[in-house]
Write a protein that holds these residues in place. Sequence first.
Motif, PDB file in Angstrom:
ATOM      1  N   HIS A  34      10.965   9.958   4.625  1.00 11.88           N
ATOM      2  CA  HIS A  34      10.662   8.544   4.413  1.00 11.88           C
ATOM      3  C   HIS A  34      11.018   8.087   2.998  1.00 11.88           C
ATOM      4  N   ASP A  35      11.299   9.033   2.106  1.00 12.38           N
ATOM      5  CA  ASP A  35      11.572   8.695   0.711  1.00 12.38           C
ATOM      6  C   ASP A  35      13.071   8.596   0.451  1.00 12.38           C
ATOM      7  N   ASP A  36      13.380   8.287  -0.792  1.00 15.00           N
ATOM      8  CA  ASP A  36      14.761   8.176  -1.231  1.00 15.00           C
ATOM      9  C   ASP A  36      15.379   9.557  -1.449  1.00 15.00           C
TER      10      ASP A  36
ATOM     11  N   VAL B  24       8.208   6.277 -12.594  1.00 18.72           N
ATOM     12  CA  VAL B  24       8.537   6.669 -11.217  1.00 18.72           C
ATOM     13  C   VAL B  24       9.164   5.497 -10.466  1.00 18.72           C
ATOM     14  N   PHE B  25       8.576   4.323 -10.627  1.00 22.51           N
ATOM     15  CA  PHE B  25       9.124   3.133  -9.959  1.00 22.51           C
ATOM     16  C   PHE B  25       9.470   2.079 -11.024  1.00 22.51           C
ATOM     17  N   PRO B  26      10.562   2.313 -11.788  1.00 19.56           N
ATOM     18  CA  PRO B  26      10.865   1.421 -12.915  1.00 19.56           C
ATOM     19  C   PRO B  26      11.110  -0.033 -12.504  1.00 19.56           C
TER      20      PRO B  26
ATOM     21  N   ASP C 298       0.287  15.686  -1.702  1.00 21.39           N
ATOM     22  CA  ASP C 298       1.213  14.639  -2.139  1.00 21.39           C
ATOM     23  C   ASP C 298       1.306  14.597  -3.671  1.00 21.39           C
ATOM     24  N   ALA C 299       2.528  14.478  -4.148  1.00 20.96           N
ATOM     25  CA  ALA C 299       2.786  14.251  -5.588  1.00 20.96           C
ATOM     26  C   ALA C 299       2.005  15.218  -6.485  1.00 20.96           C
ATOM     27  N   LEU C 300       1.929  16.456  -6.091  1.00 21.35           N
ATOM     28  CA  LEU C 300       1.066  17.399  -6.816  1.00 21.35           C
ATOM     29  C   LEU C 300       1.586  17.791  -8.200  1.00 21.35           C
TER      30      LEU C 300
ATOM     31  N   ASN D 108       0.821  -1.219   0.000  1.00 21.61           N
ATOM     32  CA  ASN D 108       0.000   0.000   0.000  1.00 21.61           C
ATOM     33  C   ASN D 108       0.852   1.265   0.000  1.00 21.61           C
ATOM     34  N   ASP D 109       2.135   1.128  -0.316  1.00 22.95           N
ATOM     35  CA  ASP D 109       3.022   2.288  -0.403  1.00 22.95           C
ATOM     36  C   ASP D 109       2.985   3.101   0.898  1.00 22.95           C
ATOM     37  N   GLY D 110       3.052   2.389   2.014  1.00 21.33           N
ATOM     38  CA  GLY D 110       3.074   3.077   3.317  1.00 21.33           C
ATOM     39  C   GLY D 110       1.829   3.918   3.549  1.00 21.33           C
TER      40      GLY D 110
ATOM     41  N   ALA E  35       3.558  21.956  -0.626  1.00 26.34           N
ATOM     42  CA  ALA E  35       3.794  21.301  -1.917  1.00 26.34           C
ATOM     43  C   ALA E  35       4.824  20.197  -1.757  1.00 26.34           C
ATOM     44  N   GLU E  36       4.403  18.963  -2.071  1.00 23.72           N
ATOM     45  CA  GLU E  36       5.392  17.874  -2.105  1.00 23.72           C
ATOM     46  C   GLU E  36       5.794  17.708  -3.568  1.00 23.72           C
ATOM     47  N   ALA E  37       6.669  18.589  -4.006  1.00 23.36           N
ATOM     48  CA  ALA E  37       7.117  18.573  -5.397  1.00 23.36           C
ATOM     49  C   ALA E  37       8.622  18.331  -5.382  1.00 23.36           C
TER      50      ALA E  37
HETATM   51  C1  GLC Z   1       4.995  10.870  -2.493  1.00 22.47           C
HETATM   52  C2  GLC Z   1       5.338  10.151  -1.210  1.00 22.47           C
HETATM   53  C3  GLC Z   1       5.872   8.789  -1.549  1.00 22.47           C
HETATM   54  C4  GLC Z   1       4.820   8.026  -2.325  1.00 22.47           C
HETATM   55  C5  GLC Z   1       4.336   8.834  -3.537  1.00 22.47           C
HETATM   56  C6  GLC Z   1       3.100   8.249  -4.129  1.00 22.47           C
HETATM   57  O1  GLC Z   1       6.094  11.083  -3.281  1.00 22.47           O
HETATM   58  O2  GLC Z   1       6.275  10.891  -0.472  1.00 22.47           O
HETATM   59  O3  GLC Z   1       6.242   8.068  -0.401  1.00 22.47           O
HETATM   60  O4  GLC Z   1       5.377   6.809  -2.784  1.00 22.47           O
HETATM   61  O5  GLC Z   1       4.017  10.151  -3.183  1.00 22.47           O
HETATM   62  O6  GLC Z   1       1.988   8.524  -3.332  1.00 22.47           O
END
Ligand code: GLC
Length: 642
Positions: A388-390, A218-220, A277-279, A133-135, A318-320
Amino acid sequence: MNQAQLHRLVAQQSKEKDGSAFFDLRLATNLTLIQQLFFSLYPENQHGAYFNKLLDLLPKLFASRPSDLKEQDLLRLNTGNWYQSEKMLGMQMYVEHFNKDLNGLRQKIPYLKELGVNFLHLMPITSRPKGENDGGYAVNSYLQVDKRYGTKEDLLALTSEFRKEGIYLMLDFVVNHTSDEFPWAKKAIKGDKKYQGYYYTFDDRTVPDAFEKTLPEVFPETSPGNFTYIPEMEKWVMTVFNSYQWDLNYTNPEVFLEMLINLAKLADMGVDVVRFDALAFLWKKIGSISQNLPEAHALVSLFRMCLQVVAPGVILLAEAIVAPTDIVKYFGEGQTLGNECEVAYNASLMALLWNSIATKKTNLLYKSLAHVPGKPKDCTWINYIRCHDDIGLGYENQLIWELGWSPELHRKFLLDYYCQKLEWSPAMGLLFMYNPKTGDGRITGSAASLLGLEKGIMLMDKELINQSIAKIIMLHGIVFAFGGIPLIYAGDEIGTLNDYSFRNDNAKKGDSRWVNRPLQDWDAVSRLGEETSPQAQIFHTLQKLIQIRKKSPLFADNNDMELYHTGNDHILAFGRSNGDRQGLLVLCNFDEKPQVIETGWIKKMGYFTKGDPLDLVSDQQISVKSGLLEILPYQMIWLKRG
Ligand code: GLC
């Protein structure tokens, strides 16, 4: 002057005591912008009726906002930009990893206060699929608290306690996608056309193939491609992140209206900052990378302008995680300047600090920061070193070339340095989403492990341990002083190491970001009295720096951060001043050897008027010999003027 300031002025001018009258004033103040933004996305000739629906919705959303929050909104209108204050000091955490659940977290408020934390980002707490569930970023609901964290009542009790204690809360609004178990997705799977239109669904590969020509992945490694075939539906659906995260179709105005309701209800639970998130991904267009499109900005601003009418005390983050020049655009531009998000992650600073640690040089940091356009004065950063991300290596290639390095080799060096490919490197990180075809990859690991503490402890190397402690303190000190809201990643305040247990969990083992999502080590916390342990040294020093920050308005974000060039490539020097005689100068050595700088320029700025100035970090006067100042390996000095 942005809209928020306009609201402040209007509220001050008005003699009204009745809060609902302010709603009408706010609506009138924002209406033109709302209308323009709405019709720019949803042309009037096709979607005029939806605009009427929006106008109908806004007073309803205001009517259902709890009265104590309405009072708080009005108070905040009068107090100005509370989020730029020196008193702000944040922590990000997974509730279940911190202390089990929401009630457990409530019990730990004294710990947070002891450190000086007054702002919390709780990772998603709403319901989500059982397996991957991607956390929690795959949401089954925007409002229902997942059982593992407690109940909605627990959340309301927590937010009300936070208000009493003066703690601000940030929660996520996963605005770009829902899980494939979200009620809309379930209905779409069953064949409901209305809900199929809430997502990007396609009968065949024609449109997906056209998109794929330019869409990056995004997640290759774990989720290649951007579309997933759903056999029950006999359709392809756009899934830019994981295959179980369906992208919402914002070209459909109904999606916007529904999501606005979700946003307002989230705010009504007592959330002070909503993390968008991810806007960057909110709008999609064939032939583009479908990130940072002008329509995505218009949409965020439209959300902002509507929420401001309903809940003016709530702000947006903004989570950009995009290029520096693109990040600042989320503060708004032109007519929407200061009217998009009030806060954004300073991902550029974060990534540049890690570059400086690996190269022991600050040249790319100076070059890059000089290129970052200024932000509007009513907006601020979240400054952080880990989350929490890379850690992505999104540096500008041109700037790397200008330093005489090859961008490709430089990135390879950083991956090798942090991900255990170089014998001599103290870092113990892991690769994330490494693509052998392109050599692209990202880095994950806890701050302490990336900075050498894990290796130092493993090798029982005292010097390495001490160096890593100094680095941990220096990087945190930089984000405490830089201008913005510092955000500590829970566990970093006690130097928590990598947690490899994710490798034994099927739902997590494909995602190495879990290595940096450890359980809070309360045993270590109980031993913080033993002054000499690395944990105690880190905790007590950070606590002291936080106290210094909170006592001086110099640390408030007045858009006054200035970089100083010392002529020494290993040093970072920056200053803060609040317009008058007072000032703060931060000096950091990124090298493992002592470094020397000239002090004439510091004297000229007035730091020596009362003799050799005091370093607030070590509580010792700095000693200048023949006009030169020696800065020890990974030492950070804070000098104060006035
Ligand atoms: C954001 C979150 C990340 C998540 C992604 C998809 O980038 O920080 O953890 O995987 O959005 O929701």
